[in-house]
Design an enzyme around this catalytic site. Structure first.
Site, PDB file in Angstrom:
ATOM      1  N   LYS A 107      43.845  45.457  26.302  1.00  0.00           N
ATOM      2  CA  LYS A 107      45.002  44.180  26.442  1.00  0.00           C
ATOM      3  C   LYS A 107      46.129  44.330  25.754  1.00  0.00           C
ATOM      4  O   LYS A 107      46.235  44.877  24.709  1.00  0.00           O
ATOM      5  CB  LYS A 107      44.053  42.835  26.268  1.00  0.00           C
ATOM      6  CG  LYS A 107      42.843  42.110  27.344  1.00  0.00           C
ATOM      7  CD  LYS A 107      42.271  41.382  27.259  1.00  0.00           C
ATOM      8  CE  LYS A 107      41.256  40.863  28.425  1.00  0.00           C
ATOM      9  NZ  LYS A 107      40.857  39.733  28.180  1.00  0.00           N
ATOM     10  N   ARG A 115      33.034  43.243  26.611  1.00  0.00           N
ATOM     11  CA  ARG A 115      33.214  43.983  28.418  1.00  0.00           C
ATOM     12  C   ARG A 115      34.838  44.803  27.986  1.00  0.00           C
ATOM     13  O   ARG A 115      35.411  43.959  27.474  1.00  0.00           O
ATOM     14  CB  ARG A 115      34.132  42.886  29.180  1.00  0.00           C
ATOM     15  CG  ARG A 115      34.336  43.261  29.947  1.00  0.00           C
ATOM     16  CD  ARG A 115      34.988  41.934  30.889  1.00  0.00           C
ATOM     17  NE  ARG A 115      34.994  41.596  32.551  1.00  0.00           N
ATOM     18  CZ  ARG A 115      36.317  42.051  32.715  1.00  0.00           C
ATOM     19  NH1 ARG A 115      37.486  42.582  31.760  1.00  0.00           N
ATOM     20  NH2 ARG A 115      36.777  42.542  34.261  1.00  0.00           N
TER      21      ARG A 115
HETATM   22  N1  PMM Z   1      39.258  39.596  30.964  1.00  0.00           N
HETATM   23  C1  PMM Z   1      39.618  40.154  32.065  1.00  0.00           C
HETATM   24  C2  PMM Z   1      38.541  39.800  33.362  1.00  0.00           C
HETATM   25  N2  PMM Z   1      37.927  39.231  32.897  1.00  0.00           N
HETATM   26  N3  PMM Z   1      36.110  37.796  31.987  1.00  0.00           N
HETATM   27  C3  PMM Z   1      35.173  37.645  31.101  1.00  0.00           C
HETATM   28  N4  PMM Z   1      34.413  36.896  30.731  1.00  0.00           N
HETATM   29  N5  PMM Z   1      36.293  38.193  30.008  1.00  0.00           N
HETATM   30  C4  PMM Z   1      36.989  38.704  29.495  1.00  0.00           C
HETATM   31  O1  PMM Z   1      37.715  38.518  28.673  1.00  0.00           O
HETATM   32  C5  PMM Z   1      37.852  39.665  31.548  1.00  0.00           C
HETATM   33  C6  PMM Z   1      37.278  38.649  31.752  1.00  0.00           C
HETATM   34  C7  PMM Z   1      40.609  40.558  32.450  1.00  0.00           C
HETATM   35  O2  PMM Z   1      40.780  41.908  32.198  1.00  0.00           O
HETATM   36  P1  PMM Z   1      41.052  43.273  33.226  1.00  0.00           P
HETATM   37  O3  PMM Z   1      42.012  43.031  34.429  1.00  0.00           O
HETATM   38  O4  PMM Z   1      40.759  44.456  32.364  1.00  0.00           O
HETATM   39  O5  PMM Z   1      39.549  43.517  34.235  1.00  0.00           O
END
Ligand code: PMM
Length: 268
Positions: A214, A249
């Site tokens: 991020k 994650r």
């Molecule tokens: N961050 C993203 C998408 N989904 N879900 C959860 N539970 N926690 C998060 O921090 C989260 C998420 C955004 O990141 P990406 O675009 O790399 O998937």
């Protein structure tokens, strides 16, 4: 502190053309399946399939597009025996994903985006539900990054979501909480939350944390390319594993599985 349960690794499988960190490399169905198989071979615990980017400023995709991107991938992965999570805020998509074999719903809105979500989760008591802290759609969420005490407010707002979900019939065993790093939060807020994971754990539910590649990591390290934020992500996984956090994650899998094994050995 002796650790008993290793932190779980939730591998990100973004089936979108615009996810910031993997540049849509896995949009293609075949590429998504290939990537998922690599993650399984590397020891992933859960694969999080997402068809809609939630990065700051993102616009919504249609229900049809989200369904067409995610459901065939889940159907293909289900026989492989890996736990599958659907990253969606829409009950309709979550319902189709559960029917296709998903056993977890990762809802970045914690049930706020779709009033039908809580009832769906309550009707599927074997499905786990990730309730992330959220203050509105990604397109303008950063305007809501306003807090006096971010840890206290995120805790209170998550607690309110839990109360509403339990009232809707969701069982406590289904719930996993997530502070929503980067969602309606600036870098300072993200770091403050990560420094206070112990306070968030006092909510009494398993905690999932997503920091992978991020922007706030890039700001600290002056790394504009998300790929250059991998070691920073790993440093945070290591620390969270040491604190006994339920899950992380992440985009890459092997380095995180390895780091968690090391942390377990050091704290056995
Ligand atoms: N961050 C993203 C998408 N989904 N879900 C959860 N539970 N926690 C998060 O921090 C989260 C998420 C955004 O990141 P990406 O675009 O790399 O998937």
């Amino acid at each position: 502190m002796k650790l008993t349960n290793p932190t779980l690794v939730m591998g990100i499988l973004n089936v979108t053309p615009d996810s910031f960190a993997d540049g849509g490399r896995h949009f293609d169905f075949d590429a998504a399946i290939t990537r998922a198989k690599v993650m399984i071979a590397e020891g992933v615990d859960i694969i999080d399939v997402g068809g809609e980017s939630t990065r700051p400023g993102s616009e919504r995709v249609s229900v049809e597009d989200e369904r067409d991107r995610t459901i065939p991938v889940i159907t293909e992965l289900q026989p492989l025996g890996v736990s599958i999570s659907i990253d969606t805020t829409r009950a309709e998509i979550a319902r189709a994903a559960i029917a296709a074999g998903a056993t977890m719903v990762n809802d970045v809105s914690g049930g706020l985006a779709d009033p039908a979500m809580a009832k769906l989760i309550a009707a599927n008591p074997l499905v786990q539900y990730v309730v992330m802290h959220w203050r509105g759609e990604s397109v303008d969420m950063q305007s809501r990054a306003v807090y006096t005490d971010v840890v206290k407010e995120v805790k209170e707002e998550l607690d309110q979501r839990v109360t509403a979900l339990l009232a809707a019939g969701v069982s406590p065993e289904q719930i996993i909480l997530d502070p929503g790093i980067g969602f309606a939060k600036n870098g300072k807020h993200n770091w403050e939350l990560l420094r206070n994971i112990d306070r968030l754990q006092l909510l009494g539910y398993p905690l999932l944390v997503g920091v992978s590649r991020k922007r706030f990591l890039g700001d600290l390290l002056d790394a504009s390319n998300p790929d250059d934020r991998e070691s920073a992500t790993l440093a945070i996984t290591t620390e969270l594993a040491r604190q006994g956090v339920w899950g992380v994650r992440t985009h890459s899998v092997k380095p995180h599985v390895d780091a968690i094994k090391v942390v377990m050995e050091l704290n056995s």
